[in-house]
Motif scaffolding. Sequence first.
Motif, mmCIF file in Angstrom:
data_model
loop_
_atom_site.group_PDB
_atom_site.id
_atom_site.type_symbol
_atom_site.label_atom_id
_atom_site.label_comp_id
_atom_site.label_asym_id
_atom_site.label_seq_id
_atom_site.Cartn_x
_atom_site.Cartn_y
_atom_site.Cartn_z
ATOM 1 N N LEU A 220 15.249 12.752 13.809
ATOM 2 C CA LEU A 220 15.579 13.064 15.204
ATOM 3 C C LEU A 220 17.029 13.538 15.340
ATOM 4 O O LEU A 220 17.319 14.485 16.073
ATOM 5 C CB LEU A 220 15.342 11.826 16.079
ATOM 6 N N LEU A 221 17.930 12.876 14.624
ATOM 7 C CA LEU A 221 19.337 13.296 14.661
ATOM 8 C C LEU A 221 19.497 14.716 14.133
ATOM 9 O O LEU A 221 20.236 15.529 14.711
ATOM 10 C CB LEU A 221 20.183 12.325 13.827
ATOM 11 N N ASP A 222 18.799 15.032 13.047
ATOM 12 C CA ASP A 222 18.884 16.380 12.482
ATOM 13 C C ASP A 222 18.353 17.424 13.468
ATOM 14 O O ASP A 222 18.947 18.497 13.636
ATOM 15 C CB ASP A 222 18.090 16.466 11.180
ATOM 16 N N HIS A 223 17.221 17.109 14.109
ATOM 17 C CA HIS A 223 16.630 18.066 15.040
ATOM 18 C C HIS A 223 17.558 18.312 16.233
ATOM 19 O O HIS A 223 17.785 19.465 16.631
ATOM 20 C CB HIS A 223 15.276 17.569 15.538
ATOM 21 N N ILE A 224 18.086 17.243 16.795
ATOM 22 C CA ILE A 224 18.953 17.390 17.966
ATOM 23 C C ILE A 224 20.250 18.101 17.587
ATOM 24 O O ILE A 224 20.751 18.949 18.335
ATOM 25 C CB ILE A 224 19.211 16.007 18.601
ATOM 26 N N THR A 225 20.796 17.781 16.420
ATOM 27 C CA THR A 225 22.002 18.464 15.954
ATOM 28 C C THR A 225 21.751 19.960 15.813
ATOM 29 O O THR A 225 22.583 20.798 16.207
ATOM 30 C CB THR A 225 22.470 17.870 14.615
ATOM 31 N N SER A 226 20.594 20.318 15.254
ATOM 32 C CA SER A 226 20.249 21.739 15.117
ATOM 33 C C SER A 226 20.070 22.393 16.471
ATOM 34 O O SER A 226 20.496 23.534 16.687
ATOM 35 C CB SER A 226 18.962 21.887 14.297
ATOM 36 N N ALA A 227 19.452 21.681 17.414
ATOM 37 C CA ALA A 227 19.219 22.236 18.742
ATOM 38 C C ALA A 227 20.531 22.475 19.489
ATOM 39 O O ALA A 227 20.611 23.371 20.335
ATOM 40 C CB ALA A 227 18.326 21.299 19.547
ATOM 41 N N LEU A 228 21.555 21.688 19.163
ATOM 42 C CA LEU A 228 22.850 21.812 19.831
ATOM 43 C C LEU A 228 23.819 22.693 19.047
ATOM 44 O O LEU A 228 25.004 22.769 19.394
ATOM 45 C CB LEU A 228 23.476 20.428 20.025
ATOM 46 N N ALA A 229 23.326 23.351 18.009
ATOM 47 C CA ALA A 229 24.208 24.099 17.108
ATOM 48 C C ALA A 229 24.975 25.209 17.813
ATOM 49 O O ALA A 229 26.098 25.549 17.412
ATOM 50 C CB ALA A 229 23.400 24.673 15.950
ATOM 51 N N LEU A 230 24.390 25.799 18.849
ATOM 52 C CA LEU A 230 25.082 26.881 19.553
ATOM 53 C C LEU A 230 26.360 26.394 20.225
ATOM 54 O O LEU A 230 27.319 27.151 20.390
ATOM 55 C CB LEU A 230 24.152 27.519 20.590
ATOM 56 N N ASP A 231 26.363 25.126 20.620
ATOM 57 C CA ASP A 231 27.575 24.525 21.165
ATOM 58 C C ASP A 231 28.240 23.781 20.011
ATOM 59 O O ASP A 231 28.042 22.590 19.825
ATOM 60 C CB ASP A 231 27.237 23.559 22.307
ATOM 61 N N GLY A 232 29.019 24.501 19.227
ATOM 62 C CA GLY A 232 29.526 23.980 17.972
ATOM 63 C C GLY A 232 30.324 22.701 18.066
ATOM 64 O O GLY A 232 30.410 21.954 17.103
ATOM 65 N N THR A 233 30.931 22.433 19.233
ATOM 66 C CA THR A 233 31.785 21.251 19.339
ATOM 67 C C THR A 233 31.057 20.045 19.941
ATOM 68 O O THR A 233 31.628 18.955 19.983
ATOM 69 C CB THR A 233 33.009 21.562 20.212
ATOM 70 N N ALA A 234 29.843 20.220 20.395
ATOM 71 C CA ALA A 234 29.164 19.146 21.129
ATOM 72 C C ALA A 234 29.065 17.862 20.322
ATOM 73 O O ALA A 234 29.341 16.762 20.834
ATOM 74 C CB ALA A 234 27.760 19.604 21.562
ATOM 75 N N THR A 235 28.657 17.971 19.063
ATOM 76 C CA THR A 235 28.467 16.762 18.256
ATOM 77 C C THR A 235 29.742 16.337 17.535
ATOM 78 O O THR A 235 29.740 15.306 16.857
ATOM 79 C CB THR A 235 27.360 16.985 17.205
ATOM 80 N N LEU A 236 30.818 17.106 17.656
ATOM 81 C CA LEU A 236 32.030 16.822 16.888
ATOM 82 C C LEU A 236 33.123 16.177 17.727
ATOM 83 O O LEU A 236 34.275 16.113 17.300
ATOM 84 C CB LEU A 236 32.537 18.109 16.239
ATOM 85 N N GLN A 237 32.764 15.703 18.907
ATOM 86 C CA GLN A 237 33.677 14.909 19.728
ATOM 87 C C GLN A 237 33.198 13.469 19.675
ATOM 88 O O GLN A 237 32.221 13.104 20.319
ATOM 89 C CB GLN A 237 33.685 15.432 21.165
ATOM 90 N N LEU A 238 33.883 12.663 18.887
ATOM 91 C CA LEU A 238 33.398 11.327 18.571
ATOM 92 C C LEU A 238 33.154 10.476 19.799
ATOM 93 O O LEU A 238 32.123 9.792 19.902
ATOM 94 C CB LEU A 238 34.400 10.635 17.630
ATOM 95 N N ASP A 239 34.064 10.510 20.753
ATOM 96 C CA ASP A 239 33.899 9.663 21.931
ATOM 97 C C ASP A 239 32.771 10.142 22.833
ATOM 98 O O ASP A 239 32.197 9.367 23.605
ATOM 99 C CB ASP A 239 35.206 9.574 22.728
ATOM 100 N N HIS A 240 32.420 11.421 22.754
ATOM 101 C CA HIS A 240 31.356 11.983 23.585
ATOM 102 C C HIS A 240 30.000 11.903 22.882
ATOM 103 O O HIS A 240 28.993 11.548 23.508
ATOM 104 C CB HIS A 240 31.676 13.446 23.905
ATOM 105 N N ALA A 241 29.984 12.190 21.594
ATOM 106 C CA ALA A 241 28.720 12.227 20.854
ATOM 107 C C ALA A 241 28.275 10.843 20.413
ATOM 108 O O ALA A 241 27.070 10.579 20.294
ATOM 109 C CB ALA A 241 28.852 13.142 19.635
ATOM 110 N N GLY A 242 29.232 9.960 20.165
ATOM 111 C CA GLY A 242 28.891 8.681 19.556
ATOM 112 C C GLY A 242 28.816 8.831 18.045
ATOM 113 O O GLY A 242 28.776 9.939 17.503
#
Length: 325
Positions: A220-242
């Motif tokens: 599930l993490l891999d799928h969601i990460t791939s789905a958010l790939a266009l927003d390159g910074t979405a998963t790379l903000q630790l306090d926002h992404a968890g």
Amino acid sequence: MTSSAGTSSAGTDPEAIEGLLRHDLFHADQALLHMGPILRHLLQNDDRSIFSDEIIARVRGMLADVARQLVQAMGEAAGHVDAAAWAREAGPGLADMLAARQPLLYHLHMLAVEWQLTEKLQGTLAIDPVLTPLLQDVIASPDPDLAARGMNLLAAQARFGQQVRRMQIPLAELPTSLHEIALGTMQGYVGEDAAGKAAAEMSEITLRQRRAVAASRLDLLDHITSALALDGTATLQLDHAGVALFLSGLAANAGLARETAIMCMTESQMPRLALSLVAANVGREGVVATFSALHPDIAVPDGIERLDPARATVLLANTTMDMQA
């Protein structure tokens, strides 16, 4: 990474920064090189001076739980009246064999480290271990498939925390390659015993079928990460992404195994974390924000944003990173 006194002398010259990080990365490699053998030793002895008691206990418990599930599956295939009780008696020997499988051992170790980090950041930065702002955004997505997977991840992440605290790991949560290693170890455990081999073969079919239809937390993490790939910074903000989504995002964007991304977050691997963040192209602000959250006493070198992400990727690729072998 070195202290601010050491890093300030490098100035803002990209070559100097690269040289500093390469030197630090060599020492980080030495820590990684000896980690597996040391962990195997600690699992079989009472000397826990290197890793925390909590981490060692959780890895030992998860190995025992994997062994129990395998033996119970064989018992059910063989028609044992009380397969669960039989698994409790026969499981320890298989657990020792599983501990000798470095990729599996490393994966379980990193899961324990991941949850320890998750609990730490919940205490220091109030980052929710389950429902993070980014996951809330995913659940609220207009894409029904993505929103549904977000809900599934919410439940999976909650289960993950409970399982690690209970020192458990469902077989279906293992990546496919490690699931196969576990099944192969089960075959080795029964040896040439005809009845045991028959039970192992029958249970393999059942366990593979269960894994094939399961959507694990990591899936599930891999799928969601791939789905958010266009927003390159979405998963790379630790306090926002968890922690969970950040780790998957860092792995995907820096070209790392997820276990390596987890290890990057530990104190001995700060130079690897810095290079991974550069490779993920987060910019100086992203590097500083991540280090502020994880290592607030460490100064990020001036000019680190001038390092080429492609060059950082090459440096990482040329180091001792692969603990899966």
